[in-house]
Design an enzyme around this catalytic site. Structure first.
Site: not given
Ligand code: AMP
Length: 288
Positions: A37, A61, A149, A176, A187
């Protein structure tokens, strides 16, 4: 860094900032921040006058029986990390404020949502597109940042924005990873020690598939090898592994300019996803 908790206040402030000629970068997240993030926030920091990060665990979602209730949350920690990464405004609305009514209108994605995660999470991407539409209207960003990701989500959002003329540029940020290759995910903290030890094998399986595909374009063999390796991870159940054209997420052909090998694996109730995106002009001809 300013905290905003209501949709009204965020909408008014974003309009005011745009009126002042400021460019806005939006980083939508569900919180429990990690370096993935933060990489999005840092990219936004470099390209915009104002960086807005949203933290919203979006009920729309999550399907019945999924981990909406148990999804990890820690706003205090998130706020400190976001501020350090250069976020100007942290927008964290309550579900009742984001979804005060439900008029029953749905955004129905096309075939891109029927495969990979969409196949086992019916309605998931309807909920993603719904919250993204709302966030784009509320925060009116010039640019919005998403991670590779969640490549299926990225493909859908890019297509949605292009097809429906949302005035926002979608910026794509590479995945990342932990030092051992495991893709960073909120998670990951839900894995026990054994599962955490086994989980990097997901990345290794995808890397092996990529190598086979790059060498001679053998799609079937690449996919078989990925599935075989994922099937051997101790304590893990394979949800899916697919090799598709990106971003259409349809079967890859000789004309495909980019392909994705994507997988989802379950450790108990924890579902992890990862993928590798392969530009085909760099790979061997996609012939089989
Ligand atoms: P989330 O909080 O899981 O909904 O993720 C929010 C944003 O962070 C989304 O655009 C994800 O694709 C991005 N994201 C989550 N994990 C990663 C990661 N390991 N590397 C790059 N972006 C990430």
């Amino acid at each position: 860094m300013r905290h905003i908790e209501t949709v009204d206040e965020m909408t008014r402030l974003a309009a005011q900032l745009r009126g002042q000629g400021k460019s806005i970068g939006l980083v939508p997240t569900m919180g429990y921040l990690h370096e993935g993030h933060l990489a999005l926030a840092e990219a936004a920091r470099g390209e915009n006058d104002v960086v807005i990060m949203s933290i919203f665990v979006n009920p729309a979602q999550f399907g019945p029986g999924e981990d909406f209730e148990t999804y990890p949350r820690d706003l205090e920690r998130d706020a400190a990390l976001a501020e350090e990464a250069g976020v100007d405004i942290l927008f964290h609305p309550e579900p009742a404020d984001m979804y005060p009514t439900d008029g029953g209108i749905r955004i129905l994605p096309g075939p891109q949502a029927d495969v990979l995660c969409g196949a086992s999470r019916p309605g998931h991407f309807d909920g993603v597109l719904k919250v993204i539409t709302k966030l784009f209207h509320i925060a009116s960003p010039d640019r919005a940042y998403f991670g590779e990701k969640d490549a299926q989500q990225l493909a859908l959002i890019e297509t949605f924005v292009r097809d429906f003329n949302f005035p926002v540029e979608i910026r794509r940020i590479p995945t990342v990873r932990e030092e051992d290759g495991l893709a960073k995910s909120s998670r990951n903290v839900c894995l026990d020690a054994e599962e955490r030890k086994a989980a990097p094998a997901i990345r290794q399986a995808l890397a092996e598939g990529e190598q086979i595909f790059r060498k001679n374009g053998e799609r079937e063999r690449a996919l078989q090898e990925v599935r075989r390796r994922l099937g051997e991870i101790p304590g893990a159940a394979l949800d899916y592994a697919e090799l598709l054209e990106y971003p259409s997420l349809q079967p890859a052909t000789k004309e495909s300019r980019e392909v994705i090998i994507a997988a989802a694996v379950r450790f108990g109730s924890v579902r992890l996803i990862d993928n590798v995106l392969i530009p085909v002009k760099e790979a061997a001809a996609c012939s089989k």
